[in-house]
Scaffold this active site. Structure first.
Site, mmCIF file in Angstrom:
data_model
loop_
_atom_site.group_PDB
_atom_site.id
_atom_site.type_symbol
_atom_site.label_atom_id
_atom_site.label_comp_id
_atom_site.label_asym_id
_atom_site.label_seq_id
_atom_site.Cartn_x
_atom_site.Cartn_y
_atom_site.Cartn_z
ATOM 1 N N VAL A 279 0.857 -1.186 0.000
ATOM 2 C CA VAL A 279 0.000 0.000 0.000
ATOM 3 C C VAL A 279 0.893 1.236 0.000
ATOM 4 O O VAL A 279 1.827 1.336 0.798
ATOM 5 C CB VAL A 279 -0.935 0.012 1.225
ATOM 6 C CG1 VAL A 279 -1.796 1.275 1.227
ATOM 7 C CG2 VAL A 279 -1.817 -1.232 1.225
ATOM 8 N N TYR B 211 -3.445 17.434 -16.446
ATOM 9 C CA TYR B 211 -3.266 16.010 -16.764
ATOM 10 C C TYR B 211 -2.432 15.842 -18.034
ATOM 11 O O TYR B 211 -1.511 15.013 -18.076
ATOM 12 C CB TYR B 211 -4.630 15.356 -16.927
ATOM 13 C CG TYR B 211 -4.593 13.868 -17.147
ATOM 14 C CD1 TYR B 211 -4.330 12.994 -16.089
ATOM 15 C CD2 TYR B 211 -4.831 13.316 -18.405
ATOM 16 C CE1 TYR B 211 -4.301 11.623 -16.285
ATOM 17 C CE2 TYR B 211 -4.808 11.946 -18.613
ATOM 18 C CZ TYR B 211 -4.543 11.106 -17.548
ATOM 19 O OH TYR B 211 -4.519 9.742 -17.741
#
Length: 241
Positions: free
Chosen positions: A58, A148
């Site tokens: 994680v 982006y």
């Protein structure tokens, strides 16, 4: 046939979509996979499907220390796939600095850190495959996604620069630029929106995550040992460069 037996691959953004498809395919081809993402439950679900030869890590890519640690605690690394990314879309005149910064920080800076730290390990063994997942909009641009698009274009430039730096060390660095790939996001589009997009694609259909996964698997294999600094476009002909 691609054989990745004995290799170890780290895939970020592996909890769903393209990242999950990449992890599944590399695992199927024999690689041990380290699946990383921020959603532990989804990673566990993927792990249950893989059954063996995997590790869950994680990681919050917004935390630069976690990025570095993700690589440093990996004892062996042959293949790095930087797939994780976020969006924060709005027209530039409405885009706040923090909306621009957070996309650049995760999509570009975090991936730079992962590339840099992976290269340090790969140089020691004089072997490595790095694949950075960019996007069709990193080449073509897209309204409402200045942040982006900048991040994905930056990935391509970074990929080229790094490929020069490590070419003599047995390491290749390439990018894959997906077009419109079927996902939860595309499923939310109405029929008119979907049709408008499909009309722009010469092959007449969306891609699927596995289309991208097979491109990654090729670049990760010894079959692509003479390919570096390149961007492989997986877009059904929507953009031809």
């Amino acid at each position: 046939m691609i054989d990745l037996t004995g290799k170890t691959s780290l895939i970020t953004g592996a909890s769903s979509g393209i990242g999950s498809a990449i992890a599944r395919l590399l695992h199927k081809l024999g690689s041990k996979v380290i699946i990383s993402g921020s959603n532990e439950e989804k990673l566990k679900s993927l792990g249950n499907a893989l059954k063996d030869n995997y590790t869950i890590e994680v990681c919050n890519l917004a935390n630069k220390e976690e990025c570095s640690n993700l690589i440093s605690k990996t004892s062996n690394l042959d293949i790095l796939v930087c797939n994780a990314g976020i969006t924060s879309d709005t027209l530039a005149i409405r885009m706040k600095d923090q909306d621009f910064d957070k996309v650049i920080d995760i999509n570009l800076k975090a991936n730079f850190i992962l590339n840099r730290e992976a290269i340090k390990k790969m140089i020691q063994k004089r072997y490595g495959r790095i694949i950075n997942i960019s996007s069709i909009v990193g080449i073509a641009g897209n309204p409402g996604q200045a942040n982006y698009c900048a991040s994905k274009a930056g990935l391509i430039g970074m990929t080229k620069s790094l490929s020069y730096e490590v070419a003599t060390r047995g390491i290749t660095v390439n990018a894959v630029a997906p077009g419109f790939i079927k996902s939860d996001m595309t499923d939310k589009l109405n029929e008119k929106q979907r049709e408008a997009i499909v009309q722009k694609i010469p092959l007449g259909t969306y891609g699927i995550p596995e289309d991208v996964a097979y491109a990654v698997a090729f670049l990760a294999s010894n079959n692509a040992s003479y390919i570096t600094g390149q961007t492989l476009h997986v877009n059904g002909g929507m953009l031809m460069v």
